[in-house]
Write a protein that holds these residues in place. Structure first.
Motif: not given
Length: 143
Positions: A55-58, A60-66, A79-81, A120-121
């Protein structure tokens, strides 16, 4: 890259709103914990079975879904900016051993073909221009 001025403005904005790497900062809402408790299960319920998937998570931020993805997928690339958000995500989810954390601009990704089974994003594309969305989706389609 997208309009340099727009990206610089967005970078500055998120640097200002990522100091503590909290869900409130990430969602720009003081009620974020309440919203997240409702939103996360609802969105996860719409995903296909993730067992064995890469899974590629675009965004992702602090990981709410990770934190959920790493428990079922075989590999998660988050991945996050914003590095501060990603650092918090890695701190909370890196121990799973099946996650990679990449600080990158979602409009500038370059992965080898067939790297992922699912992309996923959540809440990312509303922050990108049409060109940025197109670039990000094109990178995912070929990656």
């Amino acid at each position: 890259m997208e309009n340099g001025s727009a990206r610089a403005t967005m970078t500055e904005f998120w640097q200002e709103h990522s100091e503590q790497a909290t869900v409130e900062e990430m969602m720009l809402d003081s009620n974020a914990r309440i919203i997240s408790r409702e939103e996360v299960p609802e969105i996860l319920a719409t995903l296909p079975a993730l067992g064995g998937l890469r899974v590629l998570e675009l965004g992702a931020g602090i990981g709410r879904y990770t934190q959920h993805l790493v428990k079922v997928a075989s590999q998660v690339t988050a991945v996050d900016f914003m590095q501060k958000f990603l650092d918090k995500n890695k701190e909370d989810n890196g121990h799973h051993g099946n996650a990679e954390f990449i600080q990158a601009d979602a409009t500038q990704l370059d992965f080898p073909e067939n790297s992922f089974d699912l992309v996923f994003s959540n809440w990312l594309f509303m922050y990108l221009s049409d060109t940025g969305c197109s670039r990000s989706l094109a990178a995912c389609w070929t990656g």
